[in-house]
Write an enzyme that holds these catalytic residues in place. Structure first.
Site, PDB file in Angstrom:
ATOM      1  N   LYS A  75       0.811  -1.223   0.000  1.00  0.00           N
ATOM      2  CA  LYS A  75       0.000   0.000   0.000  1.00  0.00           C
ATOM      3  C   LYS A  75       0.847   1.277   0.000  1.00  0.00           C
ATOM      4  O   LYS A  75       0.513   2.245  -0.682  1.00  0.00           O
ATOM      5  CB  LYS A  75      -0.956   0.011   1.196  1.00  0.00           C
ATOM      6  CG  LYS A  75      -2.087  -1.004   1.085  1.00  0.00           C
ATOM      7  CD  LYS A  75      -3.047  -0.868   2.257  1.00  0.00           C
ATOM      8  CE  LYS A  75      -4.200  -1.841   2.142  1.00  0.00           C
ATOM      9  NZ  LYS A  75      -5.196  -1.667   3.226  1.00  0.00           N
ATOM     10  N   ASP A 111     -10.304   2.538   2.281  1.00  0.00           N
ATOM     11  CA  ASP A 111     -10.528   1.823   3.542  1.00  0.00           C
ATOM     12  C   ASP A 111     -11.422   2.625   4.494  1.00  0.00           C
ATOM     13  O   ASP A 111     -12.332   2.078   5.117  1.00  0.00           O
ATOM     14  CB  ASP A 111      -9.197   1.514   4.229  1.00  0.00           C
ATOM     15  CG  ASP A 111      -8.443   0.379   3.555  1.00  0.00           C
ATOM     16  OD1 ASP A 111      -9.089  -0.478   2.923  1.00  0.00           O
ATOM     17  OD2 ASP A 111      -7.201   0.350   3.653  1.00  0.00           O
ATOM     18  N   TYR A 227     -12.637  -9.390  10.840  1.00  0.00           N
ATOM     19  CA  TYR A 227     -13.903 -10.065  10.506  1.00  0.00           C
ATOM     20  C   TYR A 227     -13.782 -11.588  10.488  1.00  0.00           C
ATOM     21  O   TYR A 227     -14.710 -12.280  10.066  1.00  0.00           O
ATOM     22  CB  TYR A 227     -14.457  -9.559   9.161  1.00  0.00           C
ATOM     23  CG  TYR A 227     -13.542  -9.753   7.980  1.00  0.00           C
ATOM     24  CD1 TYR A 227     -13.583 -10.913   7.223  1.00  0.00           C
ATOM     25  CD2 TYR A 227     -12.634  -8.751   7.618  1.00  0.00           C
ATOM     26  CE1 TYR A 227     -12.737 -11.084   6.140  1.00  0.00           C
ATOM     27  CE2 TYR A 227     -11.790  -8.908   6.535  1.00  0.00           C
ATOM     28  CZ  TYR A 227     -11.846 -10.078   5.799  1.00  0.00           C
ATOM     29  OH  TYR A 227     -11.013 -10.244   4.723  1.00  0.00           O
TER      30      TYR A 227
END
Length: 286
Positions: A75, A111, A227
């Site tokens: 990133k 994000d 998650y």
């Protein structure tokens, strides 16, 4: 002139190292089918030393790709190597979404948008608060802090085992953000309307510390960007204590929307069918 009957097919990607675990191909593949779009979205596992060349191939058109997603550990490099990063990615120093326009690589970071869209969907009115608490000061916390600040939350308390890391974020994101050591957690949680776990605590069945959420505002929302599992230990604790909770899966789904729209020209919808497809995949790879 172009023949209007000619079909232009766009091909997009996700790249990381490793990237086998990515569920982005499932998400974008579902939308391509649902919207009847001729296109593709594939995973490319590129080691860090090969990423600059990957970006050159994207920019020149040699790869045949119109853009894509970038995940760990690329990133920061994606931001540095892009030609036209936007303000969001510039402040974060990281990009997760790329597209080619006029021979240049454009970059953004979705994000934070995914994070707040998930809260908007599953805890409407969450942003009518004055104080938020963010646990953790790693890379994942940056987009969360930025997005919560940009929603107008006046005080964001970042609590981290290493206070210096939290202070770096306070310096980066301005006067609304305050750095604290872990021991300050009970104090800063008092009256807060939002609690966000950005650490890996509780991921994949790992144990998590007991947290007393009772001093938070009675209408507070507790969320976790992890998650897997869907209901993390911290979320279970908060739910048992009577607080509204929001799992992290929606952040993954909603952050994918802007990129898909850029690459394929249609804005997709995050629906329950997609959510269940990803949950089923998570269960089958448990």
């Amino acid at each position: 002139m172009r023949d209007s009957r000619e079909t232009f097919v766009n091909h997009a990607f996700v790249t990381g190292f490793p990237v086998r675990h990515s569920r982005s191909p499932l998400i974008h593949g579902y939308w391509l089918r649902e919207l009847g779009i001729a296109g593709s979205y594939r995973a490319y596992e590129i080691p860090p030393e090969g990423f600059p060349e990957f970006m050159l191939q994207l920019k020149s058109g040699a790869s045949g790709l119109c853009g894509g997603n970038v995940t760990i550990p690329h990133k920061e490099a994606a931001f540095r190597l892009s030609d036209r990063p936007d303000e969001l990615s510039a402040e974060l120093g990281a990009a997760n979404t790329l597209w080619v326009e006029d021979g240049e690589i454009c970059a953004t970071n979705t994000d934070g948008r995914g994070f707040v869209a998930n809260l908007d969907e599953r805890a409407k009115g969450w942003d009518r608060i004055s104080t938020a608490v963010v646990l953790g000061a790693g890379g994942a916390s940056r987009a969360v802090i930025q997005a919560v600040r940009d929603r107008g939350v006046k005080a964001i308390h970042v609590v981290n085992r290493t206070p210096e890391r939290a202070q770096e974020l306070a310096d980066r994101f301005g006067a609304a953000v305050h750095a604290h050591p872990l021991g300050a957690l009970p104090e800063v949680m008092s009256g807060a309307g939002l609690f966000v776990n950005t650490t890996s605590l509780g991921m994949d069945g790992e144990p998590a510390p007991e947290i007393d959420f009772s001093m938070m505002d009675e209408g507070a929302v507790v969320t976790d960007i992890v998650y897997v599992p869907l209901k993390t230990p911290l979320l279970r604790q908060a739910e048992d204590q009577g607080f509204a909770i929001v799992d992290g899966l929606g952040m993954l789904l909603h952050q994918a929307v802007p990129g898909f729209e850029k690459w394929f020209g249609r804005r997709p919808v995050v629906d329950e069918t997609l959510r269940q497809i990803i949950i089923h995949d998570m269960d089958s790879h448990g």
